[in-house]
Design an enzyme around this catalytic site. Sequence first.
Site, PDB file in Angstrom:
ATOM      1  N   CYS A 153       0.852  -1.193  -0.163  1.00 56.85           N
ATOM      2  CA  CYS A 153       0.197  -0.088   0.072  1.00 56.85           C
ATOM      3  C   CYS A 153       0.879   1.136  -0.272  1.00 56.85           C
ATOM      4  O   CYS A 153       1.808   1.403   0.738  1.00 56.85           O
ATOM      5  CB  CYS A 153      -0.658   0.154   1.325  1.00 56.85           C
ATOM      6  SG  CYS A 153      -1.897  -1.466   1.398  1.00 56.85           S
ATOM      7  N   ARG A 180     -12.147   0.270  -6.347  1.00 52.94           N
ATOM      8  CA  ARG A 180     -11.705   0.308  -5.263  1.00 52.94           C
ATOM      9  C   ARG A 180     -11.177   1.608  -4.729  1.00 52.94           C
ATOM     10  O   ARG A 180     -11.395   2.090  -3.382  1.00 52.94           O
ATOM     11  CB  ARG A 180     -10.743  -0.882  -4.695  1.00 52.94           C
ATOM     12  CG  ARG A 180     -10.559  -0.910  -3.580  1.00 52.94           C
ATOM     13  CD  ARG A 180      -9.365  -2.262  -3.133  1.00 52.94           C
ATOM     14  NE  ARG A 180      -9.729  -2.679  -1.716  1.00 52.94           N
ATOM     15  CZ  ARG A 180      -8.857  -2.327  -1.174  1.00 52.94           C
ATOM     16  NH1 ARG A 180      -7.998  -1.374  -1.163  1.00 52.94           N
ATOM     17  NH2 ARG A 180      -9.035  -2.779   0.305  1.00 52.94           N
TER      18      ARG A 180
HETATM   19  P1  XMP Z   1      -0.842  -7.219   3.239  1.00 52.62           P
HETATM   20  O1  XMP Z   1       0.151  -6.609   4.136  1.00 52.62           O
HETATM   21  O2  XMP Z   1      -1.513  -8.445   3.706  1.00 52.62           O
HETATM   22  O3  XMP Z   1      -2.076  -6.292   2.864  1.00 52.62           O
HETATM   23  O4  XMP Z   1      -0.039  -7.564   1.938  1.00 52.62           O
HETATM   24  C1  XMP Z   1      -3.267  -6.758   2.138  1.00 52.62           C
HETATM   25  C2  XMP Z   1      -4.214  -5.731   2.169  1.00 52.62           C
HETATM   26  O5  XMP Z   1      -3.743  -4.345   1.550  1.00 52.62           O
HETATM   27  C3  XMP Z   1      -4.729  -3.931   0.839  1.00 52.62           C
HETATM   28  N1  XMP Z   1      -4.490  -3.399  -0.420  1.00 52.62           N
HETATM   29  C4  XMP Z   1      -3.981  -2.231  -0.638  1.00 52.62           C
HETATM   30  N2  XMP Z   1      -3.892  -1.078  -0.150  1.00 52.62           N
HETATM   31  N3  XMP Z   1      -3.129  -0.145  -2.035  1.00 52.62           N
HETATM   32  C5  XMP Z   1      -3.347   0.188  -0.760  1.00 52.62           C
HETATM   33  O6  XMP Z   1      -3.270   1.042  -0.151  1.00 52.62           O
HETATM   34  C6  XMP Z   1      -3.140  -1.301  -2.767  1.00 52.62           C
HETATM   35  O7  XMP Z   1      -2.909  -1.117  -4.090  1.00 52.62           O
HETATM   36  C7  XMP Z   1      -3.686  -2.429  -2.205  1.00 52.62           C
HETATM   37  N4  XMP Z   1      -4.000  -3.391  -2.517  1.00 52.62           N
HETATM   38  C8  XMP Z   1      -4.549  -4.178  -1.619  1.00 52.62           C
HETATM   39  C9  XMP Z   1      -6.050  -4.603   0.898  1.00 52.62           C
HETATM   40  O8  XMP Z   1      -6.941  -4.223   2.235  1.00 52.62           O
HETATM   41  C10 XMP Z   1      -5.203  -5.993   1.315  1.00 52.62           C
HETATM   42  O9  XMP Z   1      -6.113  -6.806   1.879  1.00 52.62           O
END
Ligand code: XMP
Length: 492
Positions: A311, A407
């Site tokens: 993120c 999203r």
């Molecule tokens: P982890 O830390 O488990 O996080 O890899 C997964 C979660 O990250 C969110 N997610 C995003 N958040 N930009 C963001 O700010 C993105 O591109 C993105 N893609 C996923 C999402 O909540 C996921 O479950």
Amino acid sequence: DGFPASKLFSQGYSYTYDDVIFLPHYIDFPTDAVSLATNLSRNVRLSIPCVASPMDTVSEAHMAAAMAALGGIAFVHSNCSATQQASIIRSAKSLRVPIAPTVGFVGPDAAGGFGPADGKYVFVTESGTLPSRMLGYIAKSDWEDLQDKDVKIFDYMRDCKTVENVPWNYDLGEIEAVLEDRKSDFVVLERDGEVVNVVTKDDLERLKGYPKLGVGTVGSDGEWMVGAAIGTRDSDKERLKHLVKAGVNVVVIDSSQGNSIYQIEMIKYIKKTYPELDVIGGNVVTVYQAENLIKAGVDGLRVGMGSGSICTTQEVCAVGRGQATAVYKVSSIASKYGVPVIADGGISNSGHIVKALTLGASTVMMGSFLAGSTEAPGAYEYQNCCRVKKYRGMGSLEAMTKGSDARYLGDTAKLKIAQGVVGAVADKGSVLKFIPYTMQAVKQGFQDLGASSLHSAHELLYSSTLRLEVRTGAAQVEGGVHGLVSYEKKYF
Ligand code: XMP
């Protein structure tokens, strides 16, 4: 000694998991007495608190089947058409034996050789993937002679008529008996005229070495429970129709900032149109956001903004919250309404899971923790001699180009701004192996805290019996491995 969470989290700091540490409590039960059974949402019960994130490099059919077989659940991503998403759900429900295939699949027009991920065989199906009608197969040994020639696989494959398929709902014992009986190296599982999986002898042997599966997440239809992500547009109402027809058991409205009129209207629409379907809202990180979605009728809340490993939301938008604070604050309000909380993002070890659950969450949602597994979509590649799989944020430019911009509310803007990155994570093997080990580690953490269940952990939290402290930078260094010239990090 130490601070109750209510005091620690009300001092104006945004803490994440690594910032805080629990003080040990009193042990009067063995590790095996710890139960991690929990609720994903008001009506969906899980035997382990693990949820796979709706991301296109994490959750498709094989992840969904494996997570359900483990007693958790996966949410199938929506970065594809409604029919494709529905087909992934149907396919997950058809994988009674949750083994991700170790053979390759190609369409009839494929040319060229075996890829490193193809295993001993490549199967030719009408669509080039599963589920689909099987046309034939070719063994690596046959193909090696043809490797450099410009030939189509279709012209050299062995006819599938020689392979006798078995029904999709055969269990492991039945599959083993068939392999033995036919002196065959693989068995093809079929449902409604389409091949849903191929299990080889090697797969079976490998599975035998994994910890025994516990209670799976099975719905009233007798099949794996599968979740799915949707958005808040009118087209998502149409999408939902397909998903419900495919047997989806719970939906999450996928948004980085869930407290919006669009989401509230969508929650109300779903609760009115499909009263039997649990709806999870989010993402939220504050009490105010949570209360709005609870009032709209959510059955669960997904917590986290910018805490995910891929993120960049906090950097790009200056909005978000440290994940430990967010989970504690939202859980403390949600628990008053009986709404379970999913701690989403930022999980990179079992300690983070213990912290998320003891800070009030009922489950953890993971992306990077699962993305390097055999069950995650995509093939393994090699980077600097390391076997890796691609893992990308759904707000990365690459993913948004494929359609996930809803999203991040990028639909009306002409200029796309990325809120995530594209990367890779190391090969972790099968979730069927490393999740049970991880759960055992979580149980040990619960035992140290004197909590024999999630319910008792939450009671200890809200009665201020559980105490915690903030770790200084030096304390965090001390809490990790330090002072060694070299070491190997291996947990099981
Ligand atoms: P982890 O830390 O488990 O996080 O890899 C997964 C979660 O990250 C969110 N997610 C995003 N958040 N930009 C963001 O700010 C993105 O591109 C993105 N893609 C996923 C999402 O909540 C996921 O479950």
